[in-house]
Design an enzyme around this catalytic site. Sequence first.
Site, short mmCIF file in Angstrom:
data_model
loop_
_atom_site.label_atom_id
_atom_site.label_comp_id
_atom_site.label_asym_id
_atom_site.label_seq_id
_atom_site.Cartn_x
_atom_site.Cartn_y
_atom_site.Cartn_z
N ASP A 160 0.86 -1.20 0.01
CA ASP A 160 -0.02 0.17 0.00
C ASP A 160 0.92 1.24 -0.05
OD1 ASP A 160 -2.09 -1.60 0.41
OD2 ASP A 160 -1.38 -2.27 2.40
N HIS A 188 -4.62 -3.41 6.41
CA HIS A 188 -4.50 -3.80 4.88
C HIS A 188 -5.87 -4.10 4.15
CE1 HIS A 188 -2.78 -5.07 1.29
NE2 HIS A 188 -3.61 -6.14 1.14
P1 NAD Z 1 -2.24 -18.28 -4.02
O1 NAD Z 1 -3.46 -19.03 -4.00
O2 NAD Z 1 -1.63 -18.34 -5.63
O3 NAD Z 1 -0.89 -19.24 -3.05
C1 NAD Z 1 -1.53 -19.38 -1.99
C2 NAD Z 1 -0.73 -20.85 -1.62
O4 NAD Z 1 -0.67 -20.91 -0.22
C3 NAD Z 1 -1.25 -21.82 -2.19
O5 NAD Z 1 -0.01 -22.56 -2.94
C4 NAD Z 1 -1.80 -22.89 -1.12
O6 NAD Z 1 -1.54 -24.14 -1.38
C5 NAD Z 1 -0.82 -22.25 -0.01
N1 NAD Z 1 -1.46 -22.66 1.21
C6 NAD Z 1 -2.71 -22.59 1.65
N2 NAD Z 1 -2.98 -23.06 3.00
C7 NAD Z 1 -1.61 -23.00 3.55
C8 NAD Z 1 -1.13 -23.59 4.76
N3 NAD Z 1 -1.97 -23.71 5.79
N4 NAD Z 1 0.30 -23.76 4.92
C9 NAD Z 1 0.87 -23.52 3.68
N5 NAD Z 1 0.34 -23.30 2.65
C10 NAD Z 1 -0.65 -22.97 2.45
O7 NAD Z 1 -2.15 -16.83 -3.32
P2 NAD Z 1 -1.38 -15.72 -3.67
O8 NAD Z 1 -1.67 -15.01 -4.75
O9 NAD Z 1 0.17 -16.13 -3.66
O10 NAD Z 1 -1.55 -14.83 -2.67
C11 NAD Z 1 -1.41 -15.40 -1.16
C12 NAD Z 1 -1.99 -14.41 -0.16
O11 NAD Z 1 -1.55 -13.07 -0.05
C13 NAD Z 1 -3.59 -14.28 -0.05
O12 NAD Z 1 -4.24 -14.36 0.97
C14 NAD Z 1 -3.54 -12.75 -0.69
O13 NAD Z 1 -4.77 -12.32 -0.65
C15 NAD Z 1 -2.57 -12.32 0.05
N6 NAD Z 1 -1.97 -10.91 -0.54
C16 NAD Z 1 -1.79 -9.87 0.41
C17 NAD Z 1 -1.17 -8.68 0.15
C18 NAD Z 1 -0.63 -7.57 1.02
O14 NAD Z 1 -0.48 -6.51 0.50
N7 NAD Z 1 -0.86 -8.10 2.44
C19 NAD Z 1 -1.12 -8.65 -1.23
C20 NAD Z 1 -1.45 -9.62 -2.16
C21 NAD Z 1 -1.79 -10.59 -1.75
C1 LMR Z 2 -3.62 -6.55 -2.76
O1 LMR Z 2 -3.71 -5.46 -1.85
O2 LMR Z 2 -3.15 -6.62 -3.78
C2 LMR Z 2 -4.43 -7.99 -2.07
O3 LMR Z 2 -4.56 -7.54 -0.36
C3 LMR Z 2 -5.64 -7.89 -2.72
C4 LMR Z 2 -6.23 -9.35 -2.16
O4 LMR Z 2 -7.43 -9.40 -1.88
O5 LMR Z 2 -5.40 -10.43 -2.46
#
Ligand code: NAD
Ligand code: LMR
Length: 329
Positions: A160, A188
């Site tokens: 962010d 977030h």
């Molecule tokens: P994704 O679905 O591509 O990958 C998630 C992975 O986590 C999968 O491979 C799944 O098998 C694994 N997983 C699920 N449960 C698990 C567990 N208990 N232990 C270990 N691994 C586990 O998702 P992504 O695009 O890589 O995003 C991951 C997370 O990050 C999501 O929650 C998304 O919303 C979040 N995110 C946060 C921000 C931020 O700014 N804070 C930004 C983008 C995404």
């Molecule tokens: C982001 O800020 O890009 C993510 O947290 C969005 C999401 O819901 O995975």
Amino acid sequence: MTRTPVNVTVTGAAGQIGYALLFRIASGQLLGADVPVKLNLLEIPQGLKAAEGTAMELDDCAFPLLQGIDITDDPNVAFNGANVALLVGARPRTKGMERGDLLEANGGIFKPQGKAINDHAADDIKVLVVGNPANTNALIAQAAAPDVPAERFTAMTRLDHNRALSQLSKKTGVPVAEIAKLTIWGNHSATQYPDVFHAEVAGKNAAEVVNDEQWLAETFIPTVAKRGAAIIEARGASSAASAANAAIDHVYTWVNGTPAGDWTSAGVVSDGSYGVAEGLISSFPVTAKDGKFEIVQGLEINDFSRARIDASVKELEEEREAVRGLGLI
Ligand code: NAD
Ligand code: LMR
């Protein structure tokens, strides 16, 4: 003499953020170009094969700093000796899921992971939670790790922060390298508050340079706060490379410090500063020094900012109440 590698645990290693993150960690961008690393990858059983494929590719890069890769579906193994833990894997919201269901499903992930960190990680463990809802997942993990100092659990709002830098740079025509002291406050989520009132653009006060409260309220804040949703809409998947980049920035800053005359944003445990309820993991302006984040003190908060900070903190309090009600903290 060979340096002992830093143990870095990444959960959700086979996911899209994991794929964008692991190569950068192994190349030295997380901790420094002279710091060897060992990767411990945690996945659920269905993700193990894909994680093994990524590990093969990591091998094929022949990174000089990468001193080993272990893959497991057991948190007790993955966090054993961990110095840095990036908690990326989370349960996404699916159709028909209520917010309480989402918090409960993630509690089932972050509570045992917090306990495994408590029982097995190295004494200097630093934890960054990326998986959403990141602040409250971090709170759940932290509550399950009573032997680890609470401030070692952080949540990612650096994405962010970087988004806000970029939007402000576009508006003012000043390069991001000349923008300092921006702040993301709160959660977030769409309630987060990107604050330019203390920011500097080429050494001048950003709010004065912009001089357009309507743009701040109606364009800048919603663009930053809803950027994640806009990316999901455009890409058909949530941000991955930019999220991995922000995770790298967060940990690099935590370990190596903030530059003089600047700060960054991170979700850290509140000590009650700025009226944010103690114990919440909320985004603040922070500096980093000697491996510790510190909340920047003494900033004057105007009415425009106060209302927005309070709204985001209220959401965090509600999330805390919900997970408390579920017995997760
Ligand atoms: P994704 O679905 O591509 O990958 C998630 C992975 O986590 C999968 O491979 C799944 O098998 C694994 N997983 C699920 N449960 C698990 C567990 N208990 N232990 C270990 N691994 C586990 O998702 P992504 O695009 O890589 O995003 C991951 C997370 O990050 C999501 O929650 C998304 O919303 C979040 N995110 C946060 C921000 C931020 O700014 N804070 C930004 C983008 C995404
Ligand atoms: C982001 O800020 O890009 C993510 O947290 C969005 C999401 O819901 O995975």
